[in-house]
Design an enzyme around this catalytic site. Structure first.
Site, short mmCIF file in Angstrom:
data_model
loop_
_atom_site.label_atom_id
_atom_site.label_comp_id
_atom_site.label_asym_id
_atom_site.label_seq_id
_atom_site.Cartn_x
_atom_site.Cartn_y
_atom_site.Cartn_z
N ASP A 1 -0.52 -0.50 -4.54
CA ASP A 1 -1.85 0.10 -4.55
C ASP A 1 -1.76 1.46 -3.87
O ASP A 1 -1.46 1.54 -2.68
CB ASP A 1 -2.82 -0.81 -3.78
CG ASP A 1 -4.26 -0.32 -3.83
OD1 ASP A 1 -4.52 0.74 -4.44
OD2 ASP A 1 -5.14 -1.01 -3.27
N LYS B 1 -14.56 -6.68 -6.30
CA LYS B 1 -14.74 -7.13 -4.91
C LYS B 1 -16.22 -7.37 -4.65
O LYS B 1 -17.05 -6.54 -5.02
CB LYS B 1 -14.25 -6.05 -3.93
CG LYS B 1 -12.78 -5.73 -4.01
CD LYS B 1 -12.42 -4.60 -3.05
CE LYS B 1 -10.95 -4.24 -3.16
NZ LYS B 1 -10.62 -3.04 -2.38
N ASP C 1 -9.65 0.34 -8.90
CA ASP C 1 -10.42 -0.29 -7.84
C ASP C 1 -11.58 0.64 -7.43
O ASP C 1 -12.73 0.41 -7.79
CB ASP C 1 -9.48 -0.59 -6.65
CG ASP C 1 -10.18 -1.21 -5.46
OD1 ASP C 1 -11.41 -1.37 -5.50
OD2 ASP C 1 -9.50 -1.52 -4.46
N GLU D 1 -2.18 -0.15 -8.75
CA GLU D 1 -3.63 -0.09 -8.57
C GLU D 1 -4.05 1.31 -8.11
O GLU D 1 -3.41 1.89 -7.23
CB GLU D 1 -4.00 -1.15 -7.51
CG GLU D 1 -5.47 -1.40 -7.39
CD GLU D 1 -5.74 -2.48 -6.32
OE1 GLU D 1 -4.92 -3.41 -6.15
OE2 GLU D 1 -6.77 -2.36 -5.64
N LYS E 1 0.85 -1.19 0.00
CA LYS E 1 0.00 0.00 0.00
C LYS E 1 0.89 1.24 0.00
O LYS E 1 1.76 1.40 0.87
CB LYS E 1 -0.89 0.01 1.24
CG LYS E 1 -1.95 -1.09 1.22
CD LYS E 1 -3.06 -0.77 0.25
CE LYS E 1 -4.23 -1.71 0.42
NZ LYS E 1 -5.31 -1.41 -0.54
MG MG Z 1 -7.31 -1.36 -3.89
#
Ligand code: MG
Length: 347
Positions: free
Chosen positions: A177, A250, A228, A203, A151
């Site tokens: 991400d 998701k 995302d 991402e 992240k």
């Molecule tokens: Mg994500």
């Protein structure tokens, strides 16, 4: 249809940080329908849901299901219209209905859906944002995972320093991400530098809704870009098709397996790659998503691995490879030592 809803607090093994926030627990809602089907909602404040809205939606929505549960596509399209802003709650209902149907037909969910079990798909393990030393410690602790998702999304100095240090320590496959934390200029700087560090893809580099900047970024980016936060449901896909290389699906964003399947087909029609991701979830919701694994290119199904009090068991990971149970339904069962669930009638 009998409904039991139980709020449950997932405790994280370590604090988990994103560009937006850091957390040590995550609230979910477990659902049992007709004493047979299990579902889970992991609501996200970012998408406007929490435990009370999930319980309220499930309590209102399930009694409205007048159609025979076999017709899940019709049921879920009605619930989409009636509860458009409650994707996690709808995901819990959808999951529980599939669990009921596949159990009654004595088939594992993937077989019921006509999908092969995952054979060689490896899932990534996520390292949240933290001070650099802490992130490096988490990377060291995650050596047994074949793929890391790091992240980022703070500022280029922090992000590139931490990535250089991580790359010095490991040859694991790495994805990053940014959770929308970069400006266009920062994204250009970071992605160019990341390309020299053998990073697999990036991402959500820019804030949700920055499609004009994304189109520009995609032209200049040496790495594939996945979206995302910009892609919740299938109807979002045509809007972003020229601005990215792939999307992250998701269950909690899209409202369940029914919509996730629609997203998979839509993404393929636009020649986009697909990763299957998750929120912080128990093994129940992760197992449900795992049944779709062989339809996608990349897996990021690690939400349950971040939790120390997982109330369910189901899918397993062997050296990062995902295996789904071949038992009927989702194949997720409550752990017998969760007393609260016994009291609530979930077990
Ligand atoms: Mg994500």
């Amino acid at each position: 249809m009998k409904i039991v809803t139980t709020p449950y607090e997932l405790k994280l093994t370590k604090p988990f940080g994103l560009a937006r926030s850091t957390r040590t627990t995550n609230s979910i809602v477990l659902v049992k329908l007709d004493d047979l089907g299990y579902g889970e909602a992991s609501p996200s404040a970012y998408y406007g849901e929490d435990v009370p809205t999930v319980i309220q939606t499930i309590t209102q929505a399930v009694p409205k299901i007048s159609i025979y549960p076999l017709y899940i596509n019709e049921i879920m399209s009605q619930l989409n219209q009636q509860f458009p802003s409650n994707a996690a709650a709808r995901a819990a209902i959808d999951m529980a209905l599939y669990d009921i149907l596949a159990k009654r037909l004595r088939l594992p969910l993937h077989a019921y859906l006509g999908i092969a079990p995952p054979r060689c798909a490896q899932t990534s393990f996520t390292i949240g944002i933290a001070p650099i030393e802490e992130m490096l410690k988490k990377v060291d602790d995650a050596r047994h995972h074949p793929i890391l998702k790091i992240k980022l999304g703070k500022d280029p100095d922090h992000d590139l320093t931490v990535m250089r240090e991580i790359r010095k320590r490991t040859n694991q496959t790495i994805r990053v991400d940014a959770n929308g934390g970069w400006t266009l200029d920062n994204a250009l700087t970071c992605i160019k530098a990341l390309a020299d560090m053998d990073i697999e893809y990036v991402e959500q580099p820019l804030e949700k809704g920055s499609l004009a900047d994304l189109a520009q970024l995609k032209k200049a980016s040496p790495l594939p870009i996945f979206l995302d936060e910009d892609v919740l449901v299938s109807s979002d896909i045509p809007k972003v098709a020229g601005t990215c290389d792939g999307i992250n699906i998701k269950l909690m964003k899209c409202g369940g397996i029914t919509e996730a399947m629609k997203m998979i087909h839509t993404a393929r029609a636009f020649d986009l790659q697909i990763m299957l991701g998750c929120m912080i979830e128990s093994s129940l919701a992760i197992t449900a998503a795992s049944h779709l694994a062989s339809l996608v290119d990349y897996l990021d199904l690690d939400g349950n691995l971040l939790v120390s009090n997982d109330p369910f068991q189901g899918m397993i990971l062997e050296k990062g490879y995902l295996r789904v149970p071949e038992t009927p339904g989702l194949g997720a069962t409550p752990r017998q030592d969760i007393a609260e669930l016994c009291e609530a009638g979930i077990i």
